[in-house]
Structures are given as structure tokens and as C-alpha cells.
Design a protein around this motif. Structure first.
Motif, PDB file in Angstrom:
ATOM      1  N   HIS A 156      29.161  33.674  29.834  1.00  0.00           N
ATOM      2  CA  HIS A 156      30.255  34.621  29.646  1.00  0.00           C
ATOM      3  C   HIS A 156      30.487  35.545  30.831  1.00  0.00           C
ATOM      4  O   HIS A 156      31.632  35.766  31.223  1.00  0.00           O
ATOM      5  CB  HIS A 156      30.031  35.438  28.376  1.00  0.00           C
ATOM      6  CG  HIS A 156      30.072  34.605  27.140  1.00  0.00           C
ATOM      7  ND1 HIS A 156      31.237  34.125  26.606  1.00  0.00           N
ATOM      8  CD2 HIS A 156      29.074  34.133  26.343  1.00  0.00           C
ATOM      9  CE1 HIS A 156      30.971  33.400  25.539  1.00  0.00           C
ATOM     10  NE2 HIS A 156      29.670  33.389  25.355  1.00  0.00           N
ATOM     11  N   GLN A 157      29.427  36.096  31.400  1.00  0.00           N
ATOM     12  CA  GLN A 157      29.636  37.101  32.437  1.00  0.00           C
ATOM     13  C   GLN A 157      30.262  36.518  33.700  1.00  0.00           C
ATOM     14  O   GLN A 157      30.869  37.247  34.478  1.00  0.00           O
ATOM     15  CB  GLN A 157      28.341  37.827  32.772  1.00  0.00           C
ATOM     16  CG  GLN A 157      28.625  39.140  33.485  1.00  0.00           C
ATOM     17  CD  GLN A 157      27.406  39.953  33.712  1.00  0.00           C
ATOM     18  OE1 GLN A 157      26.349  39.416  34.031  1.00  0.00           O
ATOM     19  NE2 GLN A 157      27.534  41.255  33.574  1.00  0.00           N
ATOM     20  N   THR A 158      30.181  35.226  33.901  1.00  0.00           N
ATOM     21  CA  THR A 158      30.837  34.613  35.060  1.00  0.00           C
ATOM     22  C   THR A 158      32.361  34.684  34.935  1.00  0.00           C
ATOM     23  O   THR A 158      33.059  34.517  35.924  1.00  0.00           O
ATOM     24  CB  THR A 158      30.406  33.148  35.215  1.00  0.00           C
ATOM     25  OG1 THR A 158      30.778  32.429  34.039  1.00  0.00           O
ATOM     26  CG2 THR A 158      28.903  33.028  35.426  1.00  0.00           C
ATOM     27  N   GLN A 159      32.850  34.941  33.706  1.00  0.00           N
ATOM     28  CA  GLN A 159      34.292  35.011  33.466  1.00  0.00           C
ATOM     29  C   GLN A 159      34.826  36.446  33.467  1.00  0.00           C
ATOM     30  O   GLN A 159      36.011  36.660  33.258  1.00  0.00           O
ATOM     31  CB  GLN A 159      34.625  34.329  32.137  1.00  0.00           C
ATOM     32  CG  GLN A 159      34.227  32.876  32.121  1.00  0.00           C
ATOM     33  CD  GLN A 159      34.286  32.290  30.720  1.00  0.00           C
ATOM     34  OE1 GLN A 159      34.895  32.846  29.828  1.00  0.00           O
ATOM     35  NE2 GLN A 159      33.638  31.152  30.549  1.00  0.00           N
ATOM     36  N   GLY A 160      33.948  37.419  33.654  1.00  0.00           N
ATOM     37  CA  GLY A 160      34.355  38.824  33.677  1.00  0.00           C
ATOM     38  C   GLY A 160      33.177  39.698  33.322  1.00  0.00           C
ATOM     39  O   GLY A 160      32.226  39.251  32.682  1.00  0.00           O
TER      40      GLY A 160
ATOM     41  N   ASN B 247      36.455  41.144  27.952  1.00  0.00           N
ATOM     42  CA  ASN B 247      37.185  40.339  28.932  1.00  0.00           C
ATOM     43  C   ASN B 247      36.659  38.915  29.053  1.00  0.00           C
ATOM     44  O   ASN B 247      37.373  38.041  29.521  1.00  0.00           O
ATOM     45  CB  ASN B 247      37.135  40.996  30.310  1.00  0.00           C
ATOM     46  CG  ASN B 247      37.805  42.343  30.329  1.00  0.00           C
ATOM     47  OD1 ASN B 247      38.593  42.667  29.454  1.00  0.00           O
ATOM     48  ND2 ASN B 247      37.500  43.151  31.326  1.00  0.00           N
ATOM     49  N   ASN B 248      35.390  38.694  28.697  1.00  0.00           N
ATOM     50  CA  ASN B 248      34.790  37.379  28.931  1.00  0.00           C
ATOM     51  C   ASN B 248      34.462  36.598  27.660  1.00  0.00           C
ATOM     52  O   ASN B 248      33.868  35.536  27.730  1.00  0.00           O
ATOM     53  CB  ASN B 248      33.540  37.504  29.815  1.00  0.00           C
ATOM     54  CG  ASN B 248      32.428  38.298  29.175  1.00  0.00           C
ATOM     55  OD1 ASN B 248      32.300  38.356  27.966  1.00  0.00           O
ATOM     56  ND2 ASN B 248      31.588  38.909  30.005  1.00  0.00           N
TER      57      ASN B 248
END
Length: 144
Positions: free
Chosen positions: A90-94, A99-100
Motif C-alpha cells: 500500500h505505501q508504495t501507492q501513497g 490515499n493508498n
């Protein structure tokens, strides 16, 4: 009902509902039931990394948490798997969960950490097994 008894019942309900939701996620991904993996209607490919292994942790860990058996280690493993999911997927997307899409992973992670710290509570198989443990054997007398 006393506040201590109310707290014990609340902890048990929290543990059971959390484990049930987590086990459903695992069953959906492993067997393609309840809408399947991510709503696809299909199961995750056998032994595929990391999806199949995460689903196995979700199903087995969820069942252990529901029953209150080996609760602390199971909850810690579940918490760690959700931390992995959040930071790797998830954190790679925001940065923020809103947001993620990582709200569920973050909530599961912190909720299982609470169970790992507080333990399973009075209404669990762990508590039942502790009550049934026989008294420790008396020390052997030494000859003088």
C-alpha cells in the motif's frame, strides 16, 4: 456486571470479531469463497508469494485468535503480516492510508498488536488451559 467483567467480555468480543473478519479474508483468497481474492471470484494460485502465504496466515491466524489458542504469537504474526502488506503493497501507492487503500491493513495491524499485548482474555482456550494446568511437582527431597 462489574467493569472488570464488562472489560473481559468486550475483549473477547473484539478478539472473536477481529479473528472472524481476518479468517474470512484468508478463506476468500485460499478457496475463492465469499467473492474470492480481492472480489475476483477466484482463489490465489497455490504457494504464490506473497498472496497465498498471506491468506494462509489470515485463515490460520484468524482461527487461532477466534478460539483464543496460542493467541499472543498468532496475533503478533497477523499484525506483522499486515504491517508487511501496508508497507510493501500500500505505501508504495501513497503515504497516507486514505490515499493508498491501506486502511484495512493498518487497522488489522494495530488491532492484532493490541490483542498480542493484552492477551486473549478470560474467555479463551489459552485461559482454560492455564486453569487446567496441574500443580507443579514438589521438589525432590535431598538426602543428608
Amino acid at each position: 456486571m462489574s467493569s472488570a467483567r464488562f472489560a473481559a467480555v468486550t475483549l473477547t468480543l473484539f478478539r472473536v470479531v477481529l479473528g472472524l473478519l481476518f479468517a474470512f479474508h484468508g478463506a476468500a483468497s485460499l478457496f475463492g469463497v465469499f467473492g474470492g481474492n480481492r472480489g475476483s471470484g477466484h482463489a490465489v494460485e497455490f504457494a504464490a508469494w506473497p498472496g497465498w502465504w498471506a491468506a494462509l496466515i489470515q485463515l490460520a491466524g484468524g482461527i487461532l485468535v477466534i478460539t483464543g489458542l496460542a493467541t499472543r504469537p498468532a496475533a503478533l504474526l497477523c499484525s506483522g503480516s499486515m504491517a508487511y502488506a501496508y508497507f510493501v503493497v500500500h505505501q508504495t501507492q501513497g503515504l497516507l492510508p486514505l490515499n493508498n487503500g491501506g486502511e484495512a491493513a493498518a487497522l488489522f495491524c494495530w488491532s492484532f498488536l493490541v490483542i498480542a499485548v493484552l492477551g486473549p482474555g478470560a474467555f479463551s482456550l489459552d485461559a482454560l488451559l492455564r486453569r487446567r494446568d496441574p500443580a507443579p511437582p514438589a521438589p525432590l527431597a535431598t538426602a543428608s
